[in-house]
Motif scaffolding. Structure first.
Motif, PDB file in Angstrom:
ATOM      1  N   THR A   1       0.278  -1.223   0.364  1.00  0.00           N
ATOM      2  CA  THR A   1       0.159  -0.274   0.105  1.00  0.00           C
ATOM      3  C   THR A   1       0.912   1.334  -0.449  1.00  0.00           C
ATOM      4  O   THR A   1       0.251   2.000  -0.988  1.00  0.00           O
ATOM      5  CB  THR A   1      -0.682   0.162   1.228  1.00  0.00           C
ATOM      6  N   GLU A   2       2.185   1.110   0.600  1.00  0.00           N
ATOM      7  CA  GLU A   2       3.133   2.146   1.069  1.00  0.00           C
ATOM      8  C   GLU A   2       3.476   2.357  -0.443  1.00  0.00           C
ATOM      9  O   GLU A   2       3.813   3.583  -0.838  1.00  0.00           O
ATOM     10  CB  GLU A   2       4.184   1.914   2.498  1.00  0.00           C
ATOM     11  N   LEU A   3       4.017   1.260  -0.914  1.00  0.00           N
ATOM     12  CA  LEU A   3       4.392   1.585  -2.557  1.00  0.00           C
ATOM     13  C   LEU A   3       3.773   1.593  -3.820  1.00  0.00           C
ATOM     14  O   LEU A   3       4.194   2.782  -4.472  1.00  0.00           O
ATOM     15  CB  LEU A   3       5.388   0.030  -2.682  1.00  0.00           C
ATOM     16  N   TYR A   4       2.577   1.091  -3.905  1.00  0.00           N
ATOM     17  CA  TYR A   4       2.093   1.217  -4.673  1.00  0.00           C
ATOM     18  C   TYR A   4       0.462   1.683  -4.298  1.00  0.00           C
ATOM     19  O   TYR A   4      -0.264   1.602  -5.754  1.00  0.00           O
ATOM     20  CB  TYR A   4       0.973  -0.796  -5.095  1.00  0.00           C
ATOM     21  N   GLY A   5       0.162   2.109  -3.418  1.00  0.00           N
ATOM     22  CA  GLY A   5      -0.940   2.382  -3.392  1.00  0.00           C
ATOM     23  C   GLY A   5      -2.523   1.280  -3.440  1.00  0.00           C
ATOM     24  O   GLY A   5      -3.572   1.816  -2.755  1.00  0.00           O
ATOM     25  N   GLN A   6      -1.984  -0.144  -3.508  1.00  0.00           N
ATOM     26  CA  GLN A   6      -3.375  -1.535  -2.931  1.00  0.00           C
ATOM     27  C   GLN A   6      -2.122  -2.106  -3.071  1.00  0.00           C
ATOM     28  O   GLN A   6      -1.245  -2.282  -3.407  1.00  0.00           O
ATOM     29  CB  GLN A   6      -3.979  -1.356  -4.741  1.00  0.00           C
ATOM     30  N   VAL A   7      -3.092  -3.331  -2.268  1.00  0.00           N
ATOM     31  CA  VAL A   7      -2.373  -4.553  -2.118  1.00  0.00           C
ATOM     32  C   VAL A   7      -2.415  -5.677  -3.256  1.00  0.00           C
ATOM     33  O   VAL A   7      -3.367  -5.710  -3.994  1.00  0.00           O
ATOM     34  CB  VAL A   7      -3.121  -5.190  -1.152  1.00  0.00           C
ATOM     35  N   GLU A   8      -1.616  -5.968  -3.167  1.00  0.00           N
ATOM     36  CA  GLU A   8      -1.174  -7.033  -4.654  1.00  0.00           C
ATOM     37  C   GLU A   8      -0.894  -8.429  -4.116  1.00  0.00           C
ATOM     38  O   GLU A   8      -0.956  -9.173  -5.182  1.00  0.00           O
ATOM     39  CB  GLU A   8      -0.502  -6.225  -5.745  1.00  0.00           C
ATOM     40  N   THR A   9      -0.774  -8.620  -3.100  1.00  0.00           N
ATOM     41  CA  THR A   9      -0.196  -9.925  -2.201  1.00  0.00           C
ATOM     42  C   THR A   9      -2.049 -10.845  -1.902  1.00  0.00           C
ATOM     43  O   THR A   9      -2.466  -9.622  -1.360  1.00  0.00           O
ATOM     44  CB  THR A   9       0.916 -10.736  -1.766  1.00  0.00           C
ATOM     45  N   ASP A  10      -2.095 -11.741  -1.919  1.00  0.00           N
ATOM     46  CA  ASP A  10      -3.032 -12.582  -1.728  1.00  0.00           C
ATOM     47  C   ASP A  10      -2.288 -13.406  -0.565  1.00  0.00           C
ATOM     48  O   ASP A  10      -1.491 -14.046  -0.286  1.00  0.00           O
ATOM     49  CB  ASP A  10      -3.614 -13.228  -2.363  1.00  0.00           C
ATOM     50  N   PRO A  11      -2.551 -13.861   1.204  1.00  0.00           N
ATOM     51  CA  PRO A  11      -2.339 -14.790   1.509  1.00  0.00           C
ATOM     52  C   PRO A  11      -2.514 -16.514   1.077  1.00  0.00           C
ATOM     53  O   PRO A  11      -1.102 -16.705   1.564  1.00  0.00           O
ATOM     54  CB  PRO A  11      -3.304 -14.809   2.556  1.00  0.00           C
ATOM     55  N   GLY A  12      -2.715 -16.792  -0.002  1.00  0.00           N
ATOM     56  CA  GLY A  12      -2.409 -17.883  -0.433  1.00  0.00           C
ATOM     57  C   GLY A  12      -0.684 -17.874  -1.369  1.00  0.00           C
ATOM     58  O   GLY A  12      -0.013 -18.562  -1.280  1.00  0.00           O
TER      59      GLY A  12
ATOM     60  N   ASP B   1      -7.603 -14.268  -9.643  1.00  0.00           N
ATOM     61  CA  ASP B   1      -9.373 -12.778  -8.824  1.00  0.00           C
ATOM     62  C   ASP B   1      -8.349 -12.761  -7.466  1.00  0.00           C
ATOM     63  O   ASP B   1      -9.362 -13.061  -6.504  1.00  0.00           O
ATOM     64  CB  ASP B   1     -10.588 -13.959  -9.210  1.00  0.00           C
ATOM     65  N   LEU B   2      -7.661 -11.194  -7.362  1.00  0.00           N
ATOM     66  CA  LEU B   2      -7.640 -11.287  -6.367  1.00  0.00           C
ATOM     67  C   LEU B   2      -8.298 -10.079  -5.695  1.00  0.00           C
ATOM     68  O   LEU B   2      -8.736  -8.973  -6.330  1.00  0.00           O
ATOM     69  CB  LEU B   2      -5.842 -10.015  -6.528  1.00  0.00           C
ATOM     70  N   PRO B   3      -8.610 -10.674  -4.767  1.00  0.00           N
ATOM     71  CA  PRO B   3      -9.544 -10.068  -3.814  1.00  0.00           C
ATOM     72  C   PRO B   3      -9.015  -8.410  -3.186  1.00  0.00           C
ATOM     73  O   PRO B   3     -10.734  -7.406  -3.084  1.00  0.00           O
ATOM     74  CB  PRO B   3      -9.769 -10.683  -2.683  1.00  0.00           C
ATOM     75  N   ASP B   4      -7.840  -7.767  -3.599  1.00  0.00           N
ATOM     76  CA  ASP B   4      -7.550  -6.314  -2.886  1.00  0.00           C
ATOM     77  C   ASP B   4      -7.289  -4.941  -3.975  1.00  0.00           C
ATOM     78  O   ASP B   4      -7.026  -4.677  -4.215  1.00  0.00           O
ATOM     79  CB  ASP B   4      -6.737  -6.436  -1.110  1.00  0.00           C
ATOM     80  N   THR B   5      -7.517  -5.862  -5.557  1.00  0.00           N
ATOM     81  CA  THR B   5      -7.468  -5.271  -5.815  1.00  0.00           C
ATOM     82  C   THR B   5      -8.207  -5.520  -6.844  1.00  0.00           C
ATOM     83  O   THR B   5      -8.633  -6.176  -7.389  1.00  0.00           O
ATOM     84  CB  THR B   5      -6.205  -5.062  -6.828  1.00  0.00           C
ATOM     85  N   GLU B   6      -8.320  -3.752  -7.953  1.00  0.00           N
ATOM     86  CA  GLU B   6      -9.446  -3.702  -8.746  1.00  0.00           C
ATOM     87  C   GLU B   6      -9.237  -4.401 -10.450  1.00  0.00           C
ATOM     88  O   GLU B   6      -9.741  -5.021 -11.612  1.00  0.00           O
ATOM     89  CB  GLU B   6      -9.518  -2.342  -9.252  1.00  0.00           C
ATOM     90  N   ASP B   7      -7.465  -4.732 -10.452  1.00  0.00           N
ATOM     91  CA  ASP B   7      -7.152  -5.333 -11.852  1.00  0.00           C
ATOM     92  C   ASP B   7      -7.387  -7.037 -11.697  1.00  0.00           C
ATOM     93  O   ASP B   7      -7.122  -7.670 -10.832  1.00  0.00           O
ATOM     94  CB  ASP B   7      -5.178  -5.433 -11.436  1.00  0.00           C
ATOM     95  N   GLY B   8      -7.610  -7.410 -12.984  1.00  0.00           N
ATOM     96  CA  GLY B   8      -7.533  -8.925 -12.828  1.00  0.00           C
ATOM     97  C   GLY B   8      -6.219  -9.661 -13.417  1.00  0.00           C
ATOM     98  O   GLY B   8      -4.834  -8.391 -13.110  1.00  0.00           O
TER      99      GLY B   8
END
Length: 289
Positions: A11-22, A204-211
């Motif tokens: 979030t600090e670097l990119y403004g969003q979360v891109e990693t999922d727990p899996g 299908d990552l939950p914390d980003t609007e991107d596919g």
């Protein structure tokens, strides 16, 4: 716990979360990784994760934004290098976002040199993507239950020239088709005479609007036929119909695939560099930049 730490860094670097727990769980389940010896978690005085590191043929170090500038990154790099030497590893690898100038300066100061460049590619999809005509004899459908073993063989064969070892099915599946965020409906497979010859595996990552496209692979004897472009377009279309208006994927300079993604309409969102340090006795230092 660890996902929260990584999420704060992203979030600090990119403004969003891109990693999922899996994805984090799959990294920590790598064959040969000993959690008690190959991982380190640092807590603050309130018991919250402040930094973490793991090392096993490559290394990752994350420091919570609230605890940067205190020497934790340097200490964890030193710990990872010491652990790698203890296990007889000849070199250690660390991937750093190019926008994180402090981290880049740190690894360079520790004797790391650049190995490969990676790019996060993106495509904006305000309108429904069009599908190109399939090459003669090629059919496409989404991933189905039972496709895993054949797709595993295809992707490991396709990546053999770039990755240092083949992954067993169980390890590969943890990173892909058995990951909780695996999106079978957005993952496209190409077949010729009933045999899978190409695959795009999506998340299908939950914390980003991107596919997000996790892997793209085409069998060696079916390359240069437009199969990868066809599969990507099928996955883009599936994401668009699910409400996503952009899609991303990572590629690196070792694959030579940057041009492919540019031809399907993708552009570079940001970049990262994989740095390497030679740990063998008598090493003369990092490779030239």
């Amino acid at each position: 716990m660890i996902h929260g730490l990584v999420a704060a860094c992203e979030t600090e670097l990119y403004g969003q979360v891109e990693t999922d727990p899996g994805g984090i769980a799959a990294d920590l389940a790598r064959p040969g990784l000993e959690l008690g010896a190959d991982t380190l978690l640092v807590h603050d005085v309130q018991g919250r994760p402040a930094a973490r590191a793991w090392v096993d043929r490559r290394s990752e170090v994350d420091v919570h934004p609230e605890h940067r500038g205190r020497g934790l990154g340097a200490a964890l790099l030193d710990w990872a290098e010491a652990r790698a030497r203890q296990t007889g590893t000849e070199r250690i690898v660390q991937t750093v976002p190019d926008s994180d100038t402090g981290a880049v300066a740190l690894v360079r100061s520790r004797g790391y040199g650049p190995l490969v460049r990676a790019w996060l590619m993106e495509i904006e999809m305000p309108r429904e993507p069009a599908l190109p005509q399939a090459p003669q004899g090629v059919t496409v459908r989404p991933f189905r239950a039972g496709d895993g073993p054949a797709v595993h063989r295809l992707t490991e064969d396709a990546f053999a020239e770039w990755q240092p070892r083949r992954k067993a099915y169980e390890e590969w599946a943890q990173h892909t088709v058995e990951r909780p965020t695996f999106a079978a409906r957005m993952s496209s497979l190409a077949f010729v005479d009933g045999q899978v010859v190409g695959a795009v595996l999506a998340l299908d990552l939950p914390d980003t609007e991107d596919g997000y496209v996790e892997r793209v692979a085409v069998a060696h004897d079916h390359r240069n036929r437009g199969i990868a472009r066809l599969l990507l377009r099928h996955s883009f279309l599936a994401f668009h119909r699910a409400g996503r208006r952009s899609c991303t994927l990572w590629t690196h300079s070792g694959t030579g695939a940057l041009g492919l993604y540019e031809r399907v309409g993708m552009t570079v969102r940001r970049s990262a560099t994989t740095f390497v340090k030679d740990l063998s006795e008598g090493a003369e230092g990092p490779p030239p930049a």
